[in-house]
Design a protein around this motif. Structure first.
Motif, short mmCIF file in Angstrom:
data_model
loop_
_atom_site.label_atom_id
_atom_site.label_comp_id
_atom_site.label_asym_id
_atom_site.label_seq_id
_atom_site.Cartn_x
_atom_site.Cartn_y
_atom_site.Cartn_z
N ILE A 127 -26.29 -39.37 61.07
CA ILE A 127 -25.23 -38.93 62.00
C ILE A 127 -24.92 -37.46 61.81
O ILE A 127 -24.80 -36.70 62.78
CB ILE A 127 -23.96 -39.79 61.80
CG1 ILE A 127 -24.26 -41.29 62.02
CG2 ILE A 127 -22.86 -39.31 62.74
CD1 ILE A 127 -24.83 -41.63 63.37
N ARG A 183 -25.67 -34.27 64.47
CA ARG A 183 -24.59 -33.40 64.95
C ARG A 183 -25.06 -31.94 64.91
O ARG A 183 -24.83 -31.18 65.86
CB ARG A 183 -23.34 -33.60 64.08
CG ARG A 183 -22.15 -32.74 64.50
CD ARG A 183 -20.89 -33.17 63.76
NE ARG A 183 -21.01 -33.00 62.32
CZ ARG A 183 -20.76 -31.86 61.68
NH1 ARG A 183 -20.40 -30.77 62.37
NH2 ARG A 183 -20.87 -31.80 60.36
N LYS A 239 -27.77 -31.28 67.63
CA LYS A 239 -27.24 -31.07 68.98
C LYS A 239 -26.74 -29.63 69.17
O LYS A 239 -26.78 -29.09 70.27
CB LYS A 239 -26.11 -32.06 69.26
CG LYS A 239 -25.78 -32.20 70.74
CD LYS A 239 -25.10 -33.51 71.05
CE LYS A 239 -24.97 -33.70 72.56
NZ LYS A 239 -24.39 -35.02 72.91
N GLN A 240 -26.31 -29.00 68.09
CA GLN A 240 -25.82 -27.62 68.18
C GLN A 240 -26.96 -26.62 68.34
O GLN A 240 -26.80 -25.59 69.00
CB GLN A 240 -25.02 -27.27 66.92
CG GLN A 240 -23.71 -28.05 66.78
CD GLN A 240 -23.06 -27.84 65.42
OE1 GLN A 240 -23.51 -27.02 64.62
NE2 GLN A 240 -22.01 -28.61 65.15
N GLU A 255 -27.93 -38.02 73.68
CA GLU A 255 -26.50 -38.11 73.95
C GLU A 255 -25.70 -38.19 72.66
O GLU A 255 -24.83 -37.39 72.39
CB GLU A 255 -26.22 -39.32 74.83
CG GLU A 255 -24.82 -39.42 75.36
CD GLU A 255 -24.69 -40.56 76.36
OE1 GLU A 255 -24.48 -41.71 75.90
OE2 GLU A 255 -24.82 -40.32 77.57
N ARG A 256 -26.04 -39.17 71.81
CA ARG A 256 -25.31 -39.31 70.54
C ARG A 256 -26.05 -40.29 69.64
O ARG A 256 -26.89 -41.08 70.10
CB ARG A 256 -23.90 -39.82 70.78
CG ARG A 256 -23.80 -41.19 71.42
CD ARG A 256 -22.38 -41.54 71.82
NE ARG A 256 -22.34 -42.77 72.60
CZ ARG A 256 -22.15 -43.99 72.07
NH1 ARG A 256 -21.96 -44.11 70.76
NH2 ARG A 256 -22.11 -45.05 72.84
N ALA A 257 -25.74 -40.21 68.35
CA ALA A 257 -26.22 -41.18 67.37
C ALA A 257 -25.04 -42.00 66.89
O ALA A 257 -23.95 -41.46 66.66
CB ALA A 257 -26.89 -40.48 66.20
N GLU A 258 -25.26 -43.28 66.74
CA GLU A 258 -24.18 -44.20 66.37
C GLU A 258 -24.54 -44.95 65.09
O GLU A 258 -25.67 -45.42 64.92
CB GLU A 258 -23.96 -45.21 67.51
CG GLU A 258 -22.92 -46.26 67.23
CD GLU A 258 -22.86 -47.32 68.33
OE1 GLU A 258 -22.04 -48.26 68.21
OE2 GLU A 258 -23.65 -47.22 69.30
N PHE A 291 -29.70 -44.54 68.54
CA PHE A 291 -29.78 -43.30 69.31
C PHE A 291 -29.57 -43.64 70.79
O PHE A 291 -30.31 -44.48 71.35
CB PHE A 291 -31.14 -42.63 69.13
CG PHE A 291 -31.33 -42.02 67.76
CD1 PHE A 291 -31.18 -40.65 67.58
CD2 PHE A 291 -31.65 -42.80 66.66
CE1 PHE A 291 -31.35 -40.07 66.33
CE2 PHE A 291 -31.83 -42.24 65.41
CZ PHE A 291 -31.67 -40.88 65.24
N HIS A 292 -28.61 -42.98 71.39
CA HIS A 292 -28.33 -43.16 72.81
C HIS A 292 -28.91 -41.96 73.59
O HIS A 292 -28.59 -40.80 73.29
CB HIS A 292 -26.82 -43.23 73.07
CG HIS A 292 -26.15 -44.42 72.45
ND1 HIS A 292 -25.97 -45.60 73.14
CD2 HIS A 292 -25.63 -44.61 71.21
CE1 HIS A 292 -25.35 -46.47 72.36
NE2 HIS A 292 -25.13 -45.90 71.17
N LYS A 334 -29.79 -40.26 77.58
CA LYS A 334 -29.20 -40.25 78.92
C LYS A 334 -30.06 -40.96 79.95
O LYS A 334 -29.57 -41.36 81.01
CB LYS A 334 -28.96 -38.80 79.35
CG LYS A 334 -27.95 -38.07 78.48
CD LYS A 334 -27.83 -36.61 78.88
CE LYS A 334 -26.87 -35.87 77.95
NZ LYS A 334 -26.80 -34.42 78.27
#
Length: 582
Positions: free
Chosen positions: A130, A134, A137-138, A151-154, A163-164, A166
């Motif tokens: 996670i 982050r 993504k930056q 989109e994001r990691a959960e 991993f989500h 789009k």
């Protein structure tokens, strides 16, 4: 075959010497196969595999020169990812993950190992993933679509992550090879990469999780120290542990220097790619042996359609360039048959690519019936363009090519082919891959020194044809194409579908057809990987850019192990060629 009319003294002598070299190598292989006992007339079997045990040898040291994409091999020795590259059909194996599932190629779940630790001993878990995502993504890598689709990691549990994305993305597992994880301290100092090239190896330290620790130097796609030193990780958690204690990788040698060092001086260099013409010298070297593999690699020769010579925007000129260059000649003479022909800049050895090419047979047949590709017809295309532009057709059209030193053997022949259609190719030779990349990356932003053609070794790093096709996406560092909405759409679809989907092969075929028809790159044969290797090093070449450093082993007779003992003459005999993946 386009050999008619090519009987200049230089090409004739090259043809004769090349045939002689091929005949000698065939005879040596034949003798070895007929009589292993007749070591004085043939090649001896390589005993290395029987003299290693898969364990770390204290004091062992292997030295390499990797002129093309060296940071790829080093990164997967120093870092770890959910998956790591593997020389198999799917192109990967589990690394930090032990299993995965996906839902419509849009949601990807991974079960993580519970025993993995960073070089400094701290545990790896879902929180590590996670935090790293982050930072990704930056400042993400941008050579694929992941930076647009992620989109994001959960966190689903201490050792489970999701991993989500789009939208569906069938190539995600190939991107996962490059989702490598770092310690919080390293991320705070360097972040993720945010560069066109991927691995982030900015300084030495205990920041990774691989079987080796970056002990000295730094290496990324656009910068590197002249020497990079790796040390075996004493707390590595995986099954494929380091077997050599110290590995040194040199980045600033010339191919000629590397050749002399590995063939003539036993303890200076242990492994390097060599040119096709150096195969016989490698076999006959007292210290080296020859290793060859089919490959997923490509010669990437860009046509600068952004700010190169205006002639390159004319489809007739690009057509003339591609069809003047005789691939069959390059493959069989310049490359000594070490490779395969390809109708576009992608290796036919990729999964399903050969099937895609075969499905285009009717298109290729019709295309060549409708288009004249003889020398006189191609020369007329160049002349017609010159007349239309008010140029003197009696003077050659002047173009400039930038190429790495290791590809000069190709450039000389390409110069000759283009001269036959009244194109004069001026050559600018550079000695480091990072310089070639710099010239390429500056182009789409208009900051480049002038060039028209540019050649680099696009050695497979993605285990997917995208490692070739990514250069066809306009407005990124790797592309020199003008806007093309149709090709953009094709690329999106190709990445969307899983390689096992019904649509995948037909999409591959359409990309190949469109690029071939538009002549967006200069199409050259796919080369085999050819290495000179110290006789006491166990090394099996793979099909991609990756040299699997964790798999290197040495025998007791290696210079780093035997100490002051002289190298026995009995071990200096020529060895059989190690040919893999044929």
């Amino acid at each position: 075959m386009k050999f008619q009319g090519r009987s200049t003294f230089a090409l004739h002598n090259r043809y004769i010497s090349t045939i002689a070299l091929l005949l000698v190598m065939v005879v040596l292989e034949f003798c070895a196969s007929k009589s292993a006992a007749a070591a004085d007339i043939g090649l001896s079997s390589d005993p290395t595999a029987e003299l290693v045990n898969g364990e770390l040898r204290p004091g062992s040291h292997v030295k390499l020169f990797l002129p093309n994409l060296p940071y790829l091999a080093i990164s997967h020795a120093v870092n770890a990812a959910l998956l790591r590259p593997e020389n198999n059909e799917r192109g990967w194996q589990y690394d930090l993950a032990i299993s995965h599932t996906n839902h419509d190629d849009k949601v990807w779940d991974f079960e993580l190992r519970k025993d993995a630790v960073f070089h400094d001993g701290r545990a790896f878990n879902a929180d590590s993933v996670i935090e790293n995502m982050r930072f990704f993504k930056q400042a993400p890598f941008t050579f694929s679509k992941l930076h647009l689709l992620f989109e994001r990691a959960e966190k689903l549990g201490e050792y489970r992550v999701r991993f989500h994305l789009k939208e569906p993305y069938g190539a995600f597992l190939h991107d996962a090879i490059w989702l490598q994880f770092y310690t919080p301290e390293y991320l705070a100092k360097h972040g993720w990469n945010g560069k066109p090239t991927c691995p982030n190896l900015a300084e030495p330290g205990l920041f990774g999780m691989g079987p080796y620790v970056l002990h000295k130097g730094y290496i990324e796609g656009d910068r590197s120290s002249p020497e990079v030193v790796l040390k075996a990780n004493p707390i590595y958690w995986g099954e494929d542990k380091a077997k050599v204690e110290t590995i040194t990788i040199y980045t600033n040698l010339t191919l000629a220097q590397a050749r002399e060092q590995v063939l003539q001086d036993e303890a200076v260099l242990d492994l390097t790619p060599v040119s096709f013409a150096d195969q016989l010298d490698t076999v006959m070297s007292p210290y080296a042996k020859l290793a060859v593999s089919t490959s997923l690699n490509n010669y990437a020769m860009h046509i600068n359609m952004i700010n190169g010579d205006p002639a390159l925007l004319d489809q007739r000129i690009r057509f003339a360039i591609n069809h003047a260059i005789d691939q069959e000649y390059l493959l069989n003479l310049s490359m000594l048959g070490e490779g395969v022909m390809s109708p576009t800049m992608v290796s036919p050895n990729f999964y399903k690519v050969d099937g895609a090419i075969a499905s285009l047979a009717p298109f290729f047949a019709e295309y060549h019936q409708q288009n004249q590709t003889d020398i006189e017809s191609l020369k007329r295309l160049v002349s017609d363009y010159q007349k239309e532009q008010g140029l003197d057709p009696n003077q050659p059209l002047q173009l400039t090519v930038v190429a790495q030193e290791s590809f000069q053997f190709l450039i000389g022949d390409i110069q000759y082919f283009l001269s036959q259609i009244n194109i004069a190719l001026q050559v600018e030779v550079v000695f480091a891959e990072k310089i070639v990349f710099g010239r390429l990356f500056d182009t789409w932003q208009g900051k480049n020194k002038p060039w028209d053609l540019l050649l680099w070794g696009n050695y497979d790093w993605f285990k997917h044809p995208w490692s070739a096709f990514f250069v066809y996406r306009p407005f990124n560092d790797w592309s020199t194409l003008p806007p093309n909405p149709y090709l953009d759409a094709l690329s999106d679809q190709l990445l969307k579908f899983n390689v096992e989907s019904d649509e995948y092969q037909s999409l591959l075929a359409e990309v190949i057809r469109h690029v071939y028809e538009q002549n967006y790159m200069v199409f050259l044969p796919t080369p085999n990987n050819v290495y000179a290797v110290n006789k006491e090093v166990k090394f099996d070449p793979g099909r991609s850019a990756f040299v699997y450093l964790r798999d290197l082993e040495v025998t007791d007779w290696h210079w780093s192990i035997r100490g002051d003992k002289p190298y026995p003459k009995l071990r200096m005999v020529p060895l059989q060629i190690n040919r893999q993946n044929f």
